[in-house]
Structure formats: structure tokens, C-alpha cells
Motif scaffolding. Structure first.
Motif, PDB file in Angstrom:
ATOM      1  N   GLY A   1     -10.692  -2.501   9.059  1.00  0.00           N
ATOM      2  CA  GLY A   1     -12.002  -2.887   8.549  1.00  0.00           C
ATOM      3  C   GLY A   1     -13.100  -2.653   9.567  1.00  0.00           C
ATOM      4  N   MET A   2     -12.793  -2.918  10.825  1.00  0.00           N
ATOM      5  CA  MET A   2     -13.818  -2.741  11.849  1.00  0.00           C
ATOM      6  C   MET A   2     -14.117  -1.268  12.122  1.00  0.00           C
ATOM      7  SD  MET A   2     -15.004  -5.669  12.332  1.00  0.00           S
ATOM      8  CE  MET A   2     -16.056  -5.359  13.746  1.00  0.00           C
ATOM      9  N   LEU A   3     -13.229  -0.370  11.743  1.00  0.00           N
ATOM     10  CA  LEU A   3     -13.563   1.054  11.819  1.00  0.00           C
ATOM     11  C   LEU A   3     -14.692   1.346  10.836  1.00  0.00           C
ATOM     12  CD1 LEU A   3     -13.150   3.964  12.788  1.00  0.00           C
ATOM     13  CD2 LEU A   3     -11.325   4.173  11.083  1.00  0.00           C
ATOM     14  N   SER A   4     -14.617   0.751   9.655  1.00  0.00           N
ATOM     15  CA  SER A   4     -15.718   0.902   8.690  1.00  0.00           C
ATOM     16  C   SER A   4     -17.006   0.319   9.255  1.00  0.00           C
ATOM     17  CB  SER A   4     -15.377   0.225   7.366  1.00  0.00           C
ATOM     18  OG  SER A   4     -14.296   0.885   6.741  1.00  0.00           O
ATOM     19  N   MET A   5     -16.894  -0.797   9.971  1.00  0.00           N
ATOM     20  CA  MET A   5     -18.086  -1.378  10.605  1.00  0.00           C
ATOM     21  C   MET A   5     -18.658  -0.435  11.662  1.00  0.00           C
ATOM     22  SD  MET A   5     -19.276  -4.155   9.379  1.00  0.00           S
ATOM     23  CE  MET A   5     -20.375  -4.501  10.739  1.00  0.00           C
ATOM     24  N   ALA A   6     -17.795   0.313  12.340  1.00  0.00           N
ATOM     25  CA  ALA A   6     -18.281   1.297  13.312  1.00  0.00           C
ATOM     26  C   ALA A   6     -19.111   2.364  12.600  1.00  0.00           C
ATOM     27  CB  ALA A   6     -17.118   1.931  14.064  1.00  0.00           C
TER      28      ALA A   6
ATOM     29  N   THR B   1      -9.712   0.660   2.746  1.00  0.00           N
ATOM     30  CA  THR B   1     -10.155   2.052   2.877  1.00  0.00           C
ATOM     31  C   THR B   1      -8.926   2.920   3.113  1.00  0.00           C
ATOM     32  OG1 THR B   1     -12.271   1.358   3.788  1.00  0.00           O
ATOM     33  CG2 THR B   1     -11.607   3.634   4.214  1.00  0.00           C
ATOM     34  N   PRO B   2      -8.523   3.712   2.096  1.00  0.00           N
ATOM     35  CA  PRO B   2      -7.329   4.554   2.240  1.00  0.00           C
ATOM     36  C   PRO B   2      -7.571   5.776   3.128  1.00  0.00           C
ATOM     37  CG  PRO B   2      -7.982   4.307  -0.086  1.00  0.00           C
ATOM     38  CD  PRO B   2      -9.073   3.744   0.759  1.00  0.00           C
ATOM     39  N   LEU B   3      -6.474   6.343   3.613  1.00  0.00           N
ATOM     40  CA  LEU B   3      -6.551   7.626   4.330  1.00  0.00           C
ATOM     41  C   LEU B   3      -7.233   8.663   3.446  1.00  0.00           C
ATOM     42  CD1 LEU B   3      -3.110   8.263   6.055  1.00  0.00           C
ATOM     43  CD2 LEU B   3      -5.304   7.795   7.132  1.00  0.00           C
ATOM     44  N   GLY B   4      -7.953   9.563   4.074  1.00  0.00           N
ATOM     45  CA  GLY B   4      -8.605  10.638   3.343  1.00  0.00           C
ATOM     46  C   GLY B   4      -9.930  10.253   2.712  1.00  0.00           C
TER      47      GLY B   4
ATOM     48  N   GLY C   1     -17.176   9.181  -4.747  1.00  0.00           N
ATOM     49  CA  GLY C   1     -16.502   9.613  -5.962  1.00  0.00           C
ATOM     50  C   GLY C   1     -16.001   8.458  -6.802  1.00  0.00           C
ATOM     51  N   SER C   2     -16.330   7.231  -6.395  1.00  0.00           N
ATOM     52  CA  SER C   2     -15.919   6.061  -7.166  1.00  0.00           C
ATOM     53  C   SER C   2     -16.984   4.979  -7.016  1.00  0.00           C
ATOM     54  CB  SER C   2     -14.572   5.534  -6.680  1.00  0.00           C
ATOM     55  OG  SER C   2     -14.726   4.815  -5.468  1.00  0.00           O
ATOM     56  N   ASN C   3     -16.770   3.899  -7.699  1.00  0.00           N
ATOM     57  CA  ASN C   3     -17.657   2.746  -7.560  1.00  0.00           C
ATOM     58  C   ASN C   3     -17.017   1.662  -6.700  1.00  0.00           C
ATOM     59  OD1 ASN C   3     -19.737   3.778  -9.189  1.00  0.00           O
ATOM     60  ND2 ASN C   3     -18.659   3.152 -11.037  1.00  0.00           N
ATOM     61  N   VAL C   4     -15.971   1.995  -5.964  1.00  0.00           N
ATOM     62  CA  VAL C   4     -15.263   1.010  -5.156  1.00  0.00           C
ATOM     63  C   VAL C   4     -16.061   0.731  -3.881  1.00  0.00           C
ATOM     64  CG1 VAL C   4     -13.159   0.501  -3.863  1.00  0.00           C
ATOM     65  CG2 VAL C   4     -13.022   1.708  -6.053  1.00  0.00           C
ATOM     66  N   ILE C   5     -16.504  -0.507  -3.750  1.00  0.00           N
ATOM     67  CA  ILE C   5     -17.238  -0.947  -2.563  1.00  0.00           C
ATOM     68  C   ILE C   5     -16.213  -1.544  -1.600  1.00  0.00           C
ATOM     69  CG2 ILE C   5     -18.942  -2.563  -1.665  1.00  0.00           C
ATOM     70  CD1 ILE C   5     -20.361  -2.343  -4.411  1.00  0.00           C
TER      71      ILE C   5
ATOM     72  N   PHE D   1       0.840  -1.195   0.000  1.00  0.00           N
ATOM     73  CA  PHE D   1       0.000   0.000   0.000  1.00  0.00           C
ATOM     74  C   PHE D   1       0.875   1.245   0.000  1.00  0.00           C
ATOM     75  CE2 PHE D   1      -2.476  -3.338   2.084  1.00  0.00           C
ATOM     76  CZ  PHE D   1      -3.615  -3.321   1.304  1.00  0.00           C
ATOM     77  N   HIS D   2       0.323   2.345  -0.482  1.00  0.00           N
ATOM     78  CA  HIS D   2       1.053   3.615  -0.518  1.00  0.00           C
ATOM     79  C   HIS D   2       1.284   4.143   0.898  1.00  0.00           C
ATOM     80  CE1 HIS D   2       2.322   7.571  -1.824  1.00  0.00           C
ATOM     81  NE2 HIS D   2       1.355   8.124  -1.117  1.00  0.00           N
TER      82      HIS D   2
END
Length: 128
Positions: free
Chosen positions: A52-57, A83-86, A113-117, A45-46
Motif C-alpha cells: 500500500g505504501m508503494l501506492s502512497m509513493a 493493487t495487482p501486479l501489472g 481501465g476500471s473504476n476500482v479505487i 490472491f492470484h
């Protein structure tokens, strides 16, 4: 019990280093992939990526914005992309079924801004 006919969308973000550090401290998830750019780069990764669990939060906050907590029966999920920074995240759902006193909502978390799920799953709630 509550009544719902549509599920509102919600936006969260941007995802920051401070969020990652706070989540790591609260959850005990100190994986360097989420805290060290060097470790993230070694993994391809850059820079660091969100837990991942932050996204679940965020999903939990979204669900409880349209459903009382006591009505939530289950939340299932599958992580599909980092899920990248920003990132700004968009949570959206559609009602899949209503059976007896339960409502099932399929959801996605998308990088705005994208279709990335990045995450998808289902929420089952008690409903009228």
C-alpha cells in the motif's frame, strides 16, 4: 507559496515484481504477501500484490509534480483495494476547499481501465 486552479492527473505503472522487491528492500516491508506468490495465494490472491505504501509513493510523486515539496502540509489516505501486479495507476484530484493560505485536494488512485479505487485521501498544501 504557489497558485493552482486545477490539479493535473498522472499515470504510473505498470507495477512490477522488481518494484515490489525494490520497495521492500528500501522500506523494510518484507511481508511475503508482496514477495511470494505462494503466500499471496494462501491469503486469497492470484499472485503478489503491491505494498500500500508503494501506492502512497506514487501519490507523493504525483503531488510534487504540481506542488513544490515545501508547500505540502499533509497527506492522508485510506487503502480501499489491493493493487495487482501489472497495474497501471491513475492519480486524480479535485480541489475541495481553499481556506486562508491552505488548499485541500481530495484524490483517488484508480486502476486504469476500471473504476476500482485502490487509495483515496486528501492533500493539504500552502497556496497563494
Amino acid at each position: 507559496m504557489f497558485d493552482i486552479t486545477t490539479v493535473p492527473a498522472a499515470a504510473f505503472g505498470p507495477v512490477t515484481r522488481a518494484m515490489l522487491a525494490d520497495y521492500a528492500a528500501a522500506s523494510g516491508d518484507n511481508n511475503p504477501l508482496h514477495l511470494s506468490d505462494t503466500a499471496a495465494q494462501q491469503a486469497g490472491f492470484h499472485e503478489v500484490i503491491a505494498q500500500g505504501m508503494l501506492s502512497m509513493a506514487f501519490v507523493g510523486r504525483w503531488v510534487t509534480s504540481w506542488c513544490p515539496l515545501h508547500a505540502v502540509q499533509s497527506i492522508s489516505s485510506r487503502f480501499t483495494a489491493p493493487t495487482p501486479l501489472g497495474s497501471h495507476l491513475r492519480c486524480e484530484g479535485r480541489i475541495r476547499s481553499v481556506e486562508n493560505d491552505s488548499l485541500t485536494v481530495d484524490y483517488t488512485v484508480t486502476l486504469e481501465g476500471s473504476n476500482v479505487i485502490t487509495l483515496k485521501g486528501a492533500v493539504v498544501v500552502k497556496a497563494d
